[in-house]
Every structure is written in C-alpha cells, then in structure tokens.
Design a protein around this motif. Structure first.
Motif: not given
Length: 301
Positions: A248-252, A270-277, A279-286
């Motif tokens: 996954t993008l977030l895993g990467q 950001l790509r993880s959010i844009q792809s809809g993979e 949203f919540v976990k990627a936002s918290l990561f950022i």
C-alpha cells in the motif's frame, strides 16, 4: 599446553595460566623433547606448583600426538588449549566457564584475541564472529580465523566423543577438530579479548603456512563426506529471508519514514489520500510528521 623449545616466551605463557582468577584447574603440559632447557625449567615449575602436571617426551612426537596425550590424562569437565608463546588474560578461564555452564549446548568456545609481536606490542584484534552459523561457514571455507586454537575451551565429553585430534593431521588439526565439534553441538566466540596471540618468525602459522593450505582441503573434504554435499551447500548458502516490500501507499510512506526519507514519505501519504486508499490513517500520518517538523524547528530556534 604442548611445547617444544619454548623459550623465550614460555615463562610468560605459563605464568599467565597460573595467575588465572579461577584457581581450580590442572595444568597439563606436554614437553615434546625440547633441546633448549625447556624440560628442566618446567620440572622446576611443576615442583613449585602442584597444579602443573608435566609429561615429558624424550622423542619428539609432534603437536597433534602431544595434545592427544594431554587429553588422555585430563580429568576436568572442560579442556582449555594454550600455547607456549601466548598470554592468557587473568579472567579467561572464569569467563569461558561461566558461558559454557550457562549455555550447555555449546561444546566449543573461543574468544576475541589481540595479536602481539615478539616484543609484546599490540598488532590489533584478530576479529572473530560470535555466532554459530557464521563460525561454521568460516570453518567450512577453511578460514583459520574462525576460532583461535590456543584461545578455545572445549567440553571434554564432546572432545572424547569425536575422538580427540586426528593424528593424520600434522597441521590444521584444529580446523579438522573444530569442524567435527561444530557438527556435534554449538560453537561460539566471546567478544572480549581473553588471549594475547603472539606472532613471530617461528610461529607455526608462518613456518608451515603452505602445508596448512594444502591440508585444510582434506579436512573440508572429510567434513563433506560426513555431512553430505547437500547439507554443506545449505549451510554455506542459506536461503535468504524474503523482503516483503509494503504493497500500500501508506505502508510505503511508513517504510520511507523509518529510513529518514521524510519528503518521500509525505508524498506517498498524500497520494494515499488522493487515491482514496486510506483517508483517515494517511491524514493522521501527515499531521504527525508535520508536528514533528514543527517541534524540531522550534527547538532549533
């Protein structure tokens, strides 16, 4: 200890053994028909310290047979090797005994050694692996530096089980023995320097180096015959662990962040959010990464 014409280094070697912090041992010395007064000097030492058991040969029998003679009369649970030109650190026996008693699967234990010249000046450490598998591979490749012979302590029962030293070997008898012991149980090296290993023009590893190179091939070939080529191949070339790269993008992003690649990790999140993979976990990561940047800059100011 087996010794032939041990002067001028013998006195220091013997005294380093007698000065061990662990006092309960028998010191078996096989004097192999010396012509330089070594035998008479050792007689005087044996009369002064009853821990010394002196065996004298009046015809030279060589190192391998002399060592087996010593093994045949040894009564201890463990047998430590020592040469007549090296210096054992005072804690050597106690450190090795503690380790062997705490690790009963280990049948052969060496240590790091410091090389010294004939004047006693340091030449640096030899550099030993401490892990069984690495030592075993070194032995199988004929690497004499896998274990330093006069620094080892061996479980006596294991030594008798493999039949001691093979008297077909005038040199490389240690490699042959270590290979057999490493088939029987675990082997290891302590990372601490417990022996000063002297190098001088009369050292066997200098005077008989060419012969050693030839004979070690026999020891390795014998090991292959005992264990089988397939087993040796598996030991020499173990299957590497698979590298599971995150899918996954977030895993990467997490993968890059763990290696200090912050810019790349933020782009992937950001790509993880844009792809809809995610949203919540990627936002918290950022948010967490940006908060870390703010804190770092605040403390720099």
């Amino acid at each position: 200890m087996a010794v032939h014409n041990g002067f001028p280094f013998l006195a220091g070697a013997v005294q380093s053994v007698l000065d061990q912090a662990h006092r309960d041992f028998e010191f078996i010395i096989i004097e192999d028909a010396s012509s330089d007064g070594t035998g008479d000097w050792l007689e005087s030492q044996a009369s002064a310290d009853d821990r010394i058991k002196l065996i004298r040969h009046y015809q030279n029998k060589g190192l391998t047979k002399s060592l087996n003679r010593g093994i045949s009369v040894a009564s201890g649970e463990y047998i430590a090797r020592m040469d007549g030109d090296d210096v054992a650190m005072p804690e050597r026996f106690s450190r090795q005994l503690d380790f062997l008693r705490a690790n009963p699967s280990v049948v052969l234990l060496g240590s790091e050694v410091e090389l010294i010249n004939e004047l006693g000046f340091s030449l640096g450490n030899r550099g030993h692996s401490t892990d069984h598998d690495l030592i075993r591979r070194d032995l199988l490749s004929g690497n004499g530096g896998a274990l330093t012979h006069p620094a080892v302590m061996i479980k006596a029962s294991a030594l008798h089980q493999v039949g001691g030293y093979d008297e077909c070997f005038a040199v490389a008898q240690d490699l042959d023995l270590f290979l057999k012991l490493s088939e029987l149980g675990r082997v290891a090296n302590l990372s601490d320097v417990l022996l000063k290993w002297r190098q001088h023009p009369a050292s066997i590893n200098r005077t008989r180096a060419c012969e050693w190179q030839q004979v070690k091939q026999i020891a390795i070939r014998n090991c292959i015959e005992r264990c089988g080529a397939d087993q040796i191949a598996r030991e020499m070339f173990p299957v590497p662990q698979s590298f599971n790269f995150p899918a996954t993008l977030l895993g990467q992003a997490t993968f890059c962040q763990s290696r200090g690649e912050r810019r790349a990790s933020l782009k992937l999140a950001l790509r993880s959010i844009q792809s809809g993979e995610s949203f919540v976990k990627a936002s918290l990561f950022i948010i967490k990464q940006l908060a870390n940047v703010c804190v770092e800059r605040l403390f720099k100011v």
